[in-house]
Design an enzyme around this catalytic site. Structure first.
Site, PDB file in Angstrom:
ATOM      1  N   ASP A  44       0.770  -1.246   0.009  1.00 27.10           N
ATOM      2  CA  ASP A  44       0.015  -0.020   0.006  1.00 27.10           C
ATOM      3  C   ASP A  44       0.847   1.161   0.004  1.00 27.10           C
ATOM      4  OD1 ASP A  44      -2.631   0.660  -0.193  1.00 27.10           O
ATOM      5  OD2 ASP A  44      -2.755   1.437   1.574  1.00 27.10           O
ATOM      6  N   GLU A  85      -0.113  10.731   5.373  1.00 27.15           N
ATOM      7  CA  GLU A  85      -0.241   9.199   5.291  1.00 27.15           C
ATOM      8  C   GLU A  85       1.084   8.669   4.809  1.00 27.15           C
ATOM      9  OE1 GLU A  85      -4.127   8.216   3.387  1.00 27.15           O
ATOM     10  OE2 GLU A  85      -2.981   6.739   2.445  1.00 27.15           O
ATOM     11  N   GLU A 137     -11.173   6.031  -2.491  1.00 29.06           N
ATOM     12  CA  GLU A 137     -11.455   6.505  -1.064  1.00 29.06           C
ATOM     13  C   GLU A 137     -12.394   5.838  -0.360  1.00 29.06           C
ATOM     14  OE1 GLU A 137      -8.591   7.670  -0.493  1.00 29.06           O
ATOM     15  OE2 GLU A 137      -8.490  10.019  -0.512  1.00 29.06           O
ATOM     16  N   GLU A 207      -9.444  -2.989  -6.481  1.00 28.91           N
ATOM     17  CA  GLU A 207      -9.490  -3.012  -5.056  1.00 28.91           C
ATOM     18  C   GLU A 207      -9.439  -4.458  -4.488  1.00 28.91           C
ATOM     19  OE1 GLU A 207      -8.574  -0.751  -2.557  1.00 28.91           O
ATOM     20  OE2 GLU A 207      -8.518   1.024  -4.038  1.00 28.91           O
TER      21      GLU A 207
HETATM   22  C1  LIG Z   1      -5.090   0.337  -2.829  1.00 31.06           C
HETATM   23  C2  LIG Z   1      -5.718   1.451  -2.133  1.00 31.06           C
HETATM   24  N1  LIG Z   1      -6.929   2.034  -2.272  1.00 31.06           N
HETATM   25  C3  LIG Z   1      -7.229   2.922  -1.527  1.00 31.06           C
HETATM   26  C4  LIG Z   1      -6.575   3.437  -0.573  1.00 31.06           C
HETATM   27  C5  LIG Z   1      -6.929   4.879   0.266  1.00 31.06           C
HETATM   28  N2  LIG Z   1      -6.458   6.078  -0.232  1.00 31.06           N
HETATM   29  C6  LIG Z   1      -5.519   6.598   0.143  1.00 31.06           C
HETATM   30  O1  LIG Z   1      -4.931   6.278   1.005  1.00 31.06           O
HETATM   31  C7  LIG Z   1      -5.358   3.168  -0.217  1.00 31.06           C
HETATM   32  N3  LIG Z   1      -4.393   3.693   0.498  1.00 31.06           N
HETATM   33  N4  LIG Z   1      -4.966   1.821  -0.969  1.00 31.06           N
END
Ligand SMILES: Cc1ncc(CNC=O)c(N)n1
Length: 218
Positions: A44, A85, A137, A207
């Site tokens: 991530d 983040e 998000e 996702e």
């Molecule tokens: C794979 C993925 N999708 C969405 C997010 C959330 N957005 C930012 O942090 C994230 N961190 N990773």
């Protein structure tokens, strides 16, 4: 009915597979495999680094195309959160002894990052890009908020991670993004609406695959 609500009803199965994935459900019920969590963390971080220029490109589109000045402020707020983040990922990785510099991006991650890059093209309409942004998000918000809701047994050491995306402020922010997307979609011609819908479906599929990477089978 508003466009996004309509899509979520139509594609409820896909949306649920992204927001109630076995990985996040295992966090919620406390059975999570910590090596899976560490794999997710490293991957991530790589994704988030690619997400920053995507949001920058969205900011540029909003500045050029948006009919509402407040869109810029909402997206800028999202950028500011990403700045925080990135620092958080570094701290968290060191806490879990995950080496970010030696983490190799998996195939799914590379593909998702390439997809983000395709959305950065000036050819891609602001409405399509902001709708994708909302979807990206919202999956994290829904997934991690569920890990903190009534009856959850999320391990103490993972609560901070869940809070990052599951907190009420982030929920409010996702709601604002959804309102922006719906407002734009309402004023859009059919071809843009179709593109935005297909893009949301792709995001949800990516996702699901992204959560799948935590299994470490590849
Ligand atoms: C794979 C993925 N999708 C969405 C997010 C959330 N957005 C930012 O942090 C994230 N961190 N990773």
């Amino acid at each position: 009915m508003l466009m996004i609500q309509k899509w979520l009803n139509q594609h409820n199965e896909l949306y649920t597979s992204a927001t109630r994935h076995p990985f996040t459900l295992s966090i919620r019920d406390g059975s999570v495999d910590l090596s899976a969590f560490k794999r997710w963390l490293g991957q991530d971080y790589i994704f988030v680094r690619a997400f920053v220029p995507f949001v920058a490109s969205l900011l540029l589109k909003a500045w050029k195309e948006s009919d509402d000045d407040s869109d810029i402020e909402v997206i800028l707020g999202g950028m500011a959160a990403l700045n925080d983040e990135v620092s958080w990922f570094k701290r968290e990785a060191s806490k879990w002894s995950v080496s970010l510099s030696s983490t190799v991006p998996q195939k799914t991650n590379l593909e998702y990052c390439r997809f983000l890059e395709s959305l950065m093209s000036p050819e891609v309409d602001y409405t399509v890009a902001v709708t994708a942004f909302w979807a990206i998000e919202a999956v994290y918000q829904e997934s991690y908020a569920h890990c903190l809701s009534d009856g959850s047994k999320t391990p103490e050491e993972l609560k901070e991670t869940c809070q990052r995306w599951g907190n009420d402020g982030f929920g409010q922010y996702c709601h604002t993004l959804q309102n922006i997307a719906n407002r734009r979609l309402e004023k859009s011609p059919e071809d843009i609406i179709s593109k935005a819908e297909a893009t949301v479906m792709r995001v949800l599929e990516y996702e699901v695959e992204f959560w799948n990477m935590s299994r470490g089978e590849t």
